[in-house]
Design a protein around this motif. Sequence first.
Motif, PDB file in Angstrom:
ATOM      1  N   GLU A 149       0.831  -1.211   0.000  1.00 22.23           N
ATOM      2  CA  GLU A 149       0.000   0.000   0.000  1.00 22.23           C
ATOM      3  C   GLU A 149       0.862   1.256   0.000  1.00 22.23           C
ATOM      4  O   GLU A 149       0.585   2.218  -0.716  1.00 22.23           O
ATOM      5  N   ALA A 150       1.915   1.248   0.800  1.00 25.55           N
ATOM      6  CA  ALA A 150       2.804   2.409   0.870  1.00 25.55           C
ATOM      7  C   ALA A 150       3.501   2.647  -0.459  1.00 25.55           C
ATOM      8  O   ALA A 150       3.729   3.802  -0.853  1.00 25.55           O
ATOM      9  N   ARG A 151       3.840   1.570  -1.178  1.00 27.23           N
ATOM     10  CA  ARG A 151       4.512   1.722  -2.471  1.00 27.23           C
ATOM     11  C   ARG A 151       3.627   2.497  -3.453  1.00 27.23           C
ATOM     12  O   ARG A 151       4.123   3.324  -4.210  1.00 27.23           O
ATOM     13  N   VAL A 152       2.339   2.200  -3.435  1.00 28.21           N
ATOM     14  CA  VAL A 152       1.412   2.890  -4.333  1.00 28.21           C
ATOM     15  C   VAL A 152       1.353   4.380  -4.003  1.00 28.21           C
ATOM     16  O   VAL A 152       1.400   5.244  -4.892  1.00 28.21           O
ATOM     17  N   VAL A 153       1.252   4.705  -2.700  1.00 27.24           N
ATOM     18  CA  VAL A 153       1.203   6.106  -2.283  1.00 27.24           C
ATOM     19  C   VAL A 153       2.509   6.813  -2.639  1.00 27.24           C
ATOM     20  O   VAL A 153       2.506   7.951  -3.143  1.00 27.24           O
ATOM     21  N   CYS A 154       3.631   6.154  -2.387  1.00 30.55           N
ATOM     22  CA  CYS A 154       4.931   6.750  -2.711  1.00 30.55           C
ATOM     23  C   CYS A 154       5.072   6.976  -4.207  1.00 30.55           C
ATOM     24  O   CYS A 154       5.579   8.027  -4.644  1.00 30.55           O
ATOM     25  N   PHE A 155       4.641   5.995  -4.995  1.00 27.89           N
ATOM     26  CA  PHE A 155       4.725   6.140  -6.445  1.00 27.89           C
ATOM     27  C   PHE A 155       3.932   7.352  -6.900  1.00 27.89           C
ATOM     28  O   PHE A 155       4.421   8.162  -7.702  1.00 27.89           O
ATOM     29  N   ALA A 156       2.691   7.490  -6.415  1.00 29.76           N
ATOM     30  CA  ALA A 156       1.847   8.623  -6.818  1.00 29.76           C
ATOM     31  C   ALA A 156       2.471   9.950  -6.400  1.00 29.76           C
ATOM     32  O   ALA A 156       2.447  10.934  -7.152  1.00 29.76           O
ATOM     33  N   THR A 157       3.043   9.981  -5.190  1.00 35.99           N
ATOM     34  CA  THR A 157       3.660  11.216  -4.695  1.00 35.99           C
ATOM     35  C   THR A 157       4.884  11.588  -5.526  1.00 35.99           C
ATOM     36  O   THR A 157       5.055  12.753  -5.922  1.00 35.99           O
ATOM     37  N   LEU A 158       5.746  10.620  -5.796  1.00 36.99           N
ATOM     38  CA  LEU A 158       6.945  10.881  -6.595  1.00 36.99           C
ATOM     39  C   LEU A 158       6.586  11.238  -8.028  1.00 36.99           C
ATOM     40  O   LEU A 158       7.249  12.086  -8.644  1.00 36.99           O
ATOM     41  N   PHE A 159       5.537  10.612  -8.558  1.00 35.88           N
ATOM     42  CA  PHE A 159       5.086  10.919  -9.909  1.00 35.88           C
ATOM     43  C   PHE A 159       4.637  12.375  -9.990  1.00 35.88           C
ATOM     44  O   PHE A 159       4.975  13.100 -10.937  1.00 35.88           O
ATOM     45  N   THR A 160       3.877  12.814  -8.989  1.00 34.78           N
ATOM     46  CA  THR A 160       3.412  14.201  -8.954  1.00 34.78           C
ATOM     47  C   THR A 160       4.580  15.173  -8.858  1.00 34.78           C
ATOM     48  O   THR A 160       4.630  16.195  -9.551  1.00 34.78           O
ATOM     49  N   PHE A 161       5.540  14.851  -7.988  1.00 30.52           N
ATOM     50  CA  PHE A 161       6.722  15.705  -7.856  1.00 30.52           C
ATOM     51  C   PHE A 161       7.496  15.776  -9.164  1.00 30.52           C
ATOM     52  O   PHE A 161       7.904  16.850  -9.610  1.00 30.52           O
ATOM     53  N   MET A 162       7.680  14.613  -9.811  1.00 27.92           N
ATOM     54  CA  MET A 162       8.465  14.567 -11.033  1.00 27.92           C
ATOM     55  C   MET A 162       7.817  15.365 -12.157  1.00 27.92           C
ATOM     56  O   MET A 162       8.475  16.158 -12.833  1.00 27.92           O
ATOM     57  N   THR A 163       6.520  15.160 -12.380  1.00 31.10           N
ATOM     58  CA  THR A 163       5.863  15.884 -13.474  1.00 31.10           C
ATOM     59  C   THR A 163       5.845  17.382 -13.198  1.00 31.10           C
ATOM     60  O   THR A 163       5.959  18.190 -14.121  1.00 31.10           O
ATOM     61  N   GLY A 164       5.720  17.749 -11.913  1.00 29.89           N
ATOM     62  CA  GLY A 164       5.786  19.178 -11.574  1.00 29.89           C
ATOM     63  C   GLY A 164       7.148  19.758 -11.869  1.00 29.89           C
ATOM     64  O   GLY A 164       7.265  20.874 -12.407  1.00 29.89           O
ATOM     65  N   GLN A 165       8.210  19.021 -11.556  1.00 28.30           N
ATOM     66  CA  GLN A 165       9.559  19.492 -11.837  1.00 28.30           C
ATOM     67  C   GLN A 165       9.808  19.601 -13.341  1.00 28.30           C
ATOM     68  O   GLN A 165      10.452  20.546 -13.811  1.00 28.30           O
ATOM     69  N   ILE A 166       9.292  18.646 -14.096  1.00 26.49           N
ATOM     70  CA  ILE A 166       9.453  18.688 -15.547  1.00 26.49           C
ATOM     71  C   ILE A 166       8.750  19.914 -16.121  1.00 26.49           C
ATOM     72  O   ILE A 166       9.280  20.603 -17.005  1.00 26.49           O
ATOM     73  N   ASP A 167       7.550  20.200 -15.606  1.00 26.54           N
ATOM     74  CA  ASP A 167       6.824  21.378 -16.072  1.00 26.54           C
ATOM     75  C   ASP A 167       7.585  22.657 -15.735  1.00 26.54           C
ATOM     76  O   ASP A 167       7.629  23.603 -16.536  1.00 26.54           O
ATOM     77  N   LEU A 168       8.193  22.709 -14.553  1.00 23.93           N
ATOM     78  CA  LEU A 168       8.975  23.882 -14.175  1.00 23.93           C
ATOM     79  C   LEU A 168      10.196  24.040 -15.075  1.00 23.93           C
ATOM     80  O   LEU A 168      10.570  25.151 -15.452  1.00 23.93           O
ATOM     81  N   ASP A 169      10.812  22.922 -15.418  1.00 27.25           N
ATOM     82  CA  ASP A 169      11.964  22.978 -16.313  1.00 27.25           C
ATOM     83  C   ASP A 169      11.566  23.538 -17.677  1.00 27.25           C
ATOM     84  O   ASP A 169      12.334  24.260 -18.316  1.00 27.25           O
ATOM     85  N   ALA A 170      10.365  23.159 -18.132  1.00 27.45           N
ATOM     86  CA  ALA A 170       9.918  23.582 -19.461  1.00 27.45           C
ATOM     87  C   ALA A 170       9.368  25.003 -19.456  1.00 27.45           C
ATOM     88  O   ALA A 170       9.237  25.621 -20.510  1.00 27.45           O
ATOM     89  N   MET A 171       9.044  25.522 -18.287  1.00 26.49           N
ATOM     90  CA  MET A 171       8.428  26.849 -18.201  1.00 26.49           C
ATOM     91  C   MET A 171       9.478  27.938 -18.397  1.00 26.49           C
ATOM     92  O   MET A 171      10.386  28.075 -17.601  1.00 26.49           O
TER      93      MET A 171
END
Length: 217
Positions: A149-171
């Motif tokens: 269960e924790a792996r799923v939550v961690c994956f979602a959290t890291l995914f959100t962080f990663m896509t946000g960072q990618i968007d910031l890089d592209a901005m």
Amino acid sequence: MTSNHSPSARTRSVAKDRPRSRGRPPSLSTHQVVQAALRVTREVGLDNLSMRALARELGVPPMTIYHYAPSREYLHALVVDDILSEIRVPGPDVGTWEDRLRKLHSDARRVFAAHPGVSAHLGDGGSREGARLGDGVLGILGEGGFDAEARVVCFATLFTFMTGQIDLDAMSHFVAQGVSTATLDNVTRSAGFSREELFDLGYDAVMEGLKRKFLRS
């Protein structure tokens, strides 16, 4: 005396390489189609990749593209899979599970920086390479001691962080009240942080929070 470069051989070679002006269009490989799609994507972004734009890049009629990608969505999936295939899941030789997870996310950030607009499609279903990377992240988290269960939550959290960072890089900038503009670099310059340092700080904060919440000492 004969020659390996006889006129007839050269003639056959030229005839083979010359674009056909009539009849069926020149045959293409799926690899050629995907590479051309990547070139277009780098110029205009994945959302603006169309069958017509790709056909212009390849110099073929638009209907030719449908032999390799029956729909625009299918074409986008081919592009996303090709980009994701550049990202490998680090093995135990790279270091600890934390070292491996950081390496995977750093590599993903680097790859997506070269392909603007693609990060918005990371959550689309049906990506073979996306499933590979997702399984890789979950596997590394499992080795770190996180339960299912924790792996799923961690994956979602890291995914959100990663896509946000990618968007910031592209901005490059955002418009405030239609007058002034501010970039991420301008906002953070007074604190003396580079984008790489900001990424590391944010990643560390996310991981420390996840470990504190889900891992028992």
